[in-house]
Design a protein around this motif. Sequence first.
Motif, PDB file in Angstrom:
ATOM      1  N   GLN A  77     109.257-115.076 -26.963  1.00 31.19           N
ATOM      2  CA  GLN A  77     107.912-115.228 -26.404  1.00 31.19           C
ATOM      3  C   GLN A  77     107.686-116.644 -25.873  1.00 31.19           C
ATOM      4  O   GLN A  77     107.016-116.826 -24.841  1.00 31.19           O
ATOM      5  CB  GLN A  77     106.873-114.868 -27.478  1.00 31.19           C
ATOM      6  N   GLU A  78     108.253-117.650 -26.530  1.00 30.11           N
ATOM      7  CA  GLU A  78     108.151-119.015 -26.008  1.00 30.11           C
ATOM      8  C   GLU A  78     108.899-119.134 -24.682  1.00 30.11           C
ATOM      9  O   GLU A  78     108.423-119.786 -23.740  1.00 30.11           O
ATOM     10  CB  GLU A  78     108.727-120.007 -27.020  1.00 30.11           C
ATOM     11  N   ALA A  79     110.077-118.507 -24.608  1.00 26.66           N
ATOM     12  CA  ALA A  79     110.842-118.546 -23.360  1.00 26.66           C
ATOM     13  C   ALA A  79     110.115-117.800 -22.246  1.00 26.66           C
ATOM     14  O   ALA A  79     110.128-118.227 -21.082  1.00 26.66           O
ATOM     15  CB  ALA A  79     112.228-117.943 -23.589  1.00 26.66           C
ATOM     16  N   GLU A 132     115.284-124.775 -19.350  1.00 27.78           N
ATOM     17  CA  GLU A 132     114.229-125.018 -20.328  1.00 27.78           C
ATOM     18  C   GLU A 132     114.088-123.835 -21.272  1.00 27.78           C
ATOM     19  O   GLU A 132     113.929-123.998 -22.486  1.00 27.78           O
ATOM     20  CB  GLU A 132     112.891-125.291 -19.617  1.00 27.78           C
ATOM     21  N   ALA A 133     114.171-122.635 -20.721  1.00 23.91           N
ATOM     22  CA  ALA A 133     114.149-121.444 -21.570  1.00 23.91           C
ATOM     23  C   ALA A 133     115.378-121.404 -22.472  1.00 23.91           C
ATOM     24  O   ALA A 133     115.301-121.000 -23.636  1.00 23.91           O
ATOM     25  CB  ALA A 133     114.085-120.188 -20.703  1.00 23.91           C
ATOM     26  N   ALA A 134     116.518-121.850 -21.944  1.00 21.28           N
ATOM     27  CA  ALA A 134     117.752-121.855 -22.731  1.00 21.28           C
ATOM     28  C   ALA A 134     117.646-122.768 -23.943  1.00 21.28           C
ATOM     29  O   ALA A 134     118.199-122.469 -25.012  1.00 21.28           O
ATOM     30  CB  ALA A 134     118.924-122.282 -21.858  1.00 21.28           C
ATOM     31  N   GLU A 135     116.934-123.877 -23.795  1.00 21.17           N
ATOM     32  CA  GLU A 135     116.755-124.790 -24.927  1.00 21.17           C
ATOM     33  C   GLU A 135     115.981-124.125 -26.059  1.00 21.17           C
ATOM     34  O   GLU A 135     116.149-124.471 -27.230  1.00 21.17           O
ATOM     35  CB  GLU A 135     116.033-126.053 -24.464  1.00 21.17           C
ATOM     36  N   ILE A 136     115.139-123.176 -25.716  1.00 24.66           N
ATOM     37  CA  ILE A 136     114.365-122.431 -26.725  1.00 24.66           C
ATOM     38  C   ILE A 136     115.216-121.318 -27.327  1.00 24.66           C
ATOM     39  O   ILE A 136     115.283-121.159 -28.548  1.00 24.66           O
ATOM     40  CB  ILE A 136     113.088-121.843 -26.090  1.00 24.66           C
ATOM     41  N   ALA A 142     106.937-117.615 -21.887  1.00 18.66           N
ATOM     42  CA  ALA A 142     105.862-118.506 -21.421  1.00 18.66           C
ATOM     43  C   ALA A 142     106.407-119.535 -20.432  1.00 18.66           C
ATOM     44  O   ALA A 142     105.747-119.862 -19.426  1.00 18.66           O
ATOM     45  CB  ALA A 142     105.213-119.197 -22.623  1.00 18.66           C
ATOM     46  N   VAL A 143     107.608-120.037 -20.692  1.00 17.46           N
ATOM     47  CA  VAL A 143     108.245-120.967 -19.758  1.00 17.46           C
ATOM     48  C   VAL A 143     108.472-120.281 -18.414  1.00 17.46           C
ATOM     49  O   VAL A 143     108.221-120.858 -17.346  1.00 17.46           O
ATOM     50  CB  VAL A 143     109.589-121.468 -20.337  1.00 17.46           C
ATOM     51  N   CYS A 144     108.940-119.038 -18.457  1.00 19.84           N
ATOM     52  CA  CYS A 144     109.226-118.314 -17.222  1.00 19.84           C
ATOM     53  C   CYS A 144     107.950-117.965 -16.457  1.00 19.84           C
ATOM     54  O   CYS A 144     107.934-117.980 -15.219  1.00 19.84           O
ATOM     55  CB  CYS A 144     110.029-117.051 -17.536  1.00 19.84           C
ATOM     56  N   GLU A 145     106.881-117.651 -17.170  1.00 19.30           N
ATOM     57  CA  GLU A 145     105.598-117.407 -16.505  1.00 19.30           C
ATOM     58  C   GLU A 145     105.185-118.623 -15.695  1.00 19.30           C
ATOM     59  O   GLU A 145     104.754-118.522 -14.536  1.00 19.30           O
ATOM     60  CB  GLU A 145     104.524-117.081 -17.536  1.00 19.30           C
ATOM     61  N   ALA A 146     105.325-119.802 -16.304  1.00 20.71           N
ATOM     62  CA  ALA A 146     104.941-121.042 -15.615  1.00 20.71           C
ATOM     63  C   ALA A 146     105.878-121.322 -14.439  1.00 20.71           C
ATOM     64  O   ALA A 146     105.432-121.802 -13.383  1.00 20.71           O
ATOM     65  CB  ALA A 146     104.965-122.201 -16.609  1.00 20.71           C
ATOM     66  N   ALA A 147     107.157-121.028 -14.613  1.00 19.95           N
ATOM     67  CA  ALA A 147     108.118-121.332 -13.559  1.00 19.95           C
ATOM     68  C   ALA A 147     107.953-120.412 -12.348  1.00 19.95           C
ATOM     69  O   ALA A 147     108.114-120.849 -11.203  1.00 19.95           O
ATOM     70  CB  ALA A 147     109.542-121.203 -14.114  1.00 19.95           C
ATOM     71  N   ILE A 148     107.610-119.142 -12.593  1.00 18.89           N
ATOM     72  CA  ILE A 148     107.490-118.171 -11.498  1.00 18.89           C
ATOM     73  C   ILE A 148     106.112-118.219 -10.861  1.00 18.89           C
ATOM     74  O   ILE A 148     105.973-118.175  -9.640  1.00 18.89           O
ATOM     75  CB  ILE A 148     107.814-116.748 -12.012  1.00 18.89           C
ATOM     76  N   GLY A 149     105.094-118.280 -11.675  1.00 18.40           N
ATOM     77  CA  GLY A 149     103.757-118.548 -11.167  1.00 18.40           C
ATOM     78  C   GLY A 149     102.861-117.357 -10.927  1.00 18.40           C
ATOM     79  O   GLY A 149     101.649-117.487 -11.028  1.00 18.40           O
ATOM     80  N   ASN A 150     103.400-116.185 -10.610  1.00 20.73           N
ATOM     81  CA  ASN A 150     102.523-115.050 -10.303  1.00 20.73           C
ATOM     82  C   ASN A 150     102.759-113.862 -11.232  1.00 20.73           C
ATOM     83  O   ASN A 150     102.516-112.722 -10.861  1.00 20.73           O
ATOM     84  CB  ASN A 150     102.702-114.605  -8.848  1.00 20.73           C
ATOM     85  N   ILE A 151     103.267-114.131 -12.459  1.00 20.76           N
ATOM     86  CA  ILE A 151     103.445-113.055 -13.420  1.00 20.76           C
ATOM     87  C   ILE A 151     102.862-113.440 -14.771  1.00 20.76           C
ATOM     88  O   ILE A 151     102.759-114.612 -15.116  1.00 20.76           O
ATOM     89  CB  ILE A 151     104.935-112.679 -13.614  1.00 20.76           C
TER      90      ILE A 151
END
Length: 428
Positions: A49-51, A333-337, A53-62
Amino acid sequence: MGSVALLLLGACGQADNLSQGNDEATDGGDAVEIRVAWWGSEGRHEQTQEALAVCEAAIGNITTSAEFASQGYDDRLATQFAAGNPPDIIQVVSGAISSYGQRGGLLDIATVEEYIDTSAISPGVLNADAVDGTLYSIPITTNASGLVLNVTMMEEYGLERPDDENWNWDDLFDYASSVSEASDGEVWGLQQPSEDIRLLNIWARQLGHLDGLYTETGVGLDTGVVASFLQYGLDLQESGGSAPASISVEHQGGGIEQTMIGTSRALLAVRPINEITALHAGTGSEFELLQLPTHEAGQTGQTFRSMSWSITSETAHPVEAAQLLDCLQGNLEAAEILQAERGIPANGDVVEHIREDLSPEQQMMADFVATVEADAPEVAPMPPPPGADTAEEVLRRYAEEMLFGQFSPEEAAEQFANELDQSISAAN
């Protein structure tokens, strides 16, 4: 995996869904919700779920909706498929991909490949779970078969480390056969290999049968190849390189802690490489991973098993799902999580990024995969058809009867192929 329910699946609508997803992705409209399903422990749930959230911010429209489970994942997923309402992205393992893919439940990755960067995943790993040449998943992690060596025991008996970069099956045979003498009969060289269905596939691929054991309708491998594999195990037993049948059988079919290598009664064993951590913890010994021998032709025949992400064919948002899947497998960044909680990442760039955080055993696994995937065939073996889920048990049974002298290798190979063919025929 809910085979009956999956029969109700239909692949219609993929093209319409893809078109719709493209429109939404380029119009910059409201955020699209992507449902993501996986199984695992509480720690995995939190990390994923933390990862996300990172992807939501990176993609922007999901936005994402998490649908995780510790138990009952397969049954719930089958029910959702049958109702025509599966999640957009699902976590799957190797055996399930062919079942879902062949029944139209998963999106062909080729239709969204422009949104997923797979350049850091080796072809052998990426294509490991392809079904009839179609890619329905992107591997999250990868696992392989290797020879696990008990280094502590090797040093105790004054043995040298074998040269696994330049050896064949005869070399392994000779090395294993020397261990019993060096240890005064305390241990055997190699855990009996003839019951390993994955190793049989690798053996066949090394001999040029790249499809491995199966065709779409049954056992496609010549029984002479199966017999040669079984003969190797029998010869090893007769030379003292592996334990007598009565001892080997006691240590087969259970968990890693019950095996010959797990009870420190064998120096070497062909095992999935991710078991090295449990072996170290269970025995207190130091272990190394060795490459499998080859036949004279030199082909590695290596196969890979993965945990993967797949996009379901019912998704209304294939482009956004592909963008999210790309982030989950490749965003640093997601990989670090996520680290290596699911196993060694399939993405080589991710592995290098988190290498310093990996345990010594995990680093060893990562190095092993990097070595063997470089020479592995890009062609995936034929996935097991419906009805082949008994293959491991059937091979074990006939191999054991051979080791006890009830069948010759040729007879055991014939019986194995006939029974498995009947099981596959009945399922189809």
